[in-house]
Design a protein around this motif. Structure first.
Motif, short mmCIF file in Angstrom:
data_model
loop_
_atom_site.label_atom_id
_atom_site.label_comp_id
_atom_site.label_asym_id
_atom_site.label_seq_id
_atom_site.Cartn_x
_atom_site.Cartn_y
_atom_site.Cartn_z
N VAL A 9 33.47 31.73 45.14
CA VAL A 9 33.57 32.40 43.85
C VAL A 9 34.55 33.58 43.95
CG1 VAL A 9 31.23 31.78 43.13
CG2 VAL A 9 31.62 33.91 44.39
N ARG A 10 34.92 34.08 42.79
CA ARG A 10 35.75 35.28 42.68
C ARG A 10 34.96 36.32 41.88
NH1 ARG A 10 41.25 36.92 42.54
NH2 ARG A 10 41.72 38.45 40.91
N GLY A 11 34.84 37.50 42.45
CA GLY A 11 34.15 38.58 41.76
C GLY A 11 35.16 39.60 41.27
N GLU A 12 34.97 40.11 40.05
CA GLU A 12 35.93 41.04 39.47
C GLU A 12 35.20 42.23 38.83
OE1 GLU A 12 39.54 38.11 38.09
OE2 GLU A 12 37.80 38.28 36.76
N ALA A 13 35.90 43.32 38.75
CA ALA A 13 35.37 44.52 38.08
C ALA A 13 36.52 45.22 37.39
CB ALA A 13 34.69 45.45 39.07
N TYR A 14 36.26 45.73 36.21
CA TYR A 14 37.25 46.45 35.41
C TYR A 14 36.58 47.68 34.83
CZ TYR A 14 40.43 47.43 31.50
OH TYR A 14 41.27 48.03 30.61
N ARG A 15 37.22 48.82 35.04
CA ARG A 15 36.67 50.07 34.54
C ARG A 15 37.77 50.90 33.91
NH1 ARG A 15 32.91 47.50 35.80
NH2 ARG A 15 31.05 48.05 37.02
#
Length: 214
Positions: A9-15
């Motif tokens: 899987v690919r995990g992403e975060a945007y803030r």
């Protein structure tokens, strides 16, 4: 060699977070037919900039002298010098945004001084980067569990984790203010700090129990 099924899987975060720093440049210039006069004026104007920056502490966290240039202006034909030009640029880093607009206009009020900026940024070691990385890992684990659940399985172990290298995306704003005396002193200027984008992404592989199919 891994025995059993694996989910990748690919995990992403945007803030979007408030900036921690604001940078701008202030450039003093001088021009005259006489070289010594040009150098004298340039030194005087650079000194005036330094005095203003000294008075702005502790709002000014850092200042760095950058490009110092002195060059002759010649006629199109030949090497006869008709004027001398000089400039010296200083990059200023400010942490107190309430004083930023006033400081920039006070500097721009000086004779033959240009101010450009601000450029908003986060510190390299800002906690926002760490929080985004943690959130990306949590997102990868959540996705792996969701895929495993859809197969009637569960996640058992982390096999690999890689940072894909997505970093902060700085948001910039630029304005230029030319030098020259302002009648009655510089006006007030309110600046709105621009939020900074922080992103993180990871690629992870997890082992899962045998799927329940059918």
């Amino acid at each position: 060699m891994v025995d059993g099924p694996v989910v990748a899987v690919r995990g992403e975060a945007y803030r979007e977070v408030p900036p921690e720093l604001a940078r701008f440049t202030v450039t003093a210039t001088a021009r005259d037919r006489d070289r010594e006069t040009t150098l004298t004026r340039l030194a005087e104007r650079a000194a005036a900039v330094r005095v203003l920056l000294d008075s702005a502490e502790p709002a000014v966290e850092r200042r760095e002298t950058g490009d110092l240039r002195v060059w002759p202006q010649t006629r199109r034909s030949g090497e006869r010098v008709v004027a001398w030009h000089g400039s010296v640029a200083t990059t200023v880093t400010v942490t107190d945004f309430t004083a930023l607009g006033e400081l920039m206009l006070r500097l721009a009020d000086q004779d033959q001084v240009e101010v450009a900026g601000p450029w908003w940024a986060l510190r390299p070691d800002s906690p926002a980067h760490r929080e985004a990385r943690h959130a990306a890992i949590a997102d990868a684990l959540l996705r792996a569990r969701e895929y495993a659940e859809a197969l009637g399985a569960r996640v058992t172990a982390l096999l690999s984790l890689a940072d894909t290298g997505v970093g902060p995306q700085p948001m910039l704003a630029r304005a230029a203010y030319g030098g020259g005396a302002m009648a009655g002193g510089p006006p007030e200027l309110e600046l709105d700090p621009r939020p900074q984008t922080v992103q993180a992404a990871v690629e992870a592989r997890f082992s899962i129990t045998a799927p329940v199919l059918g």
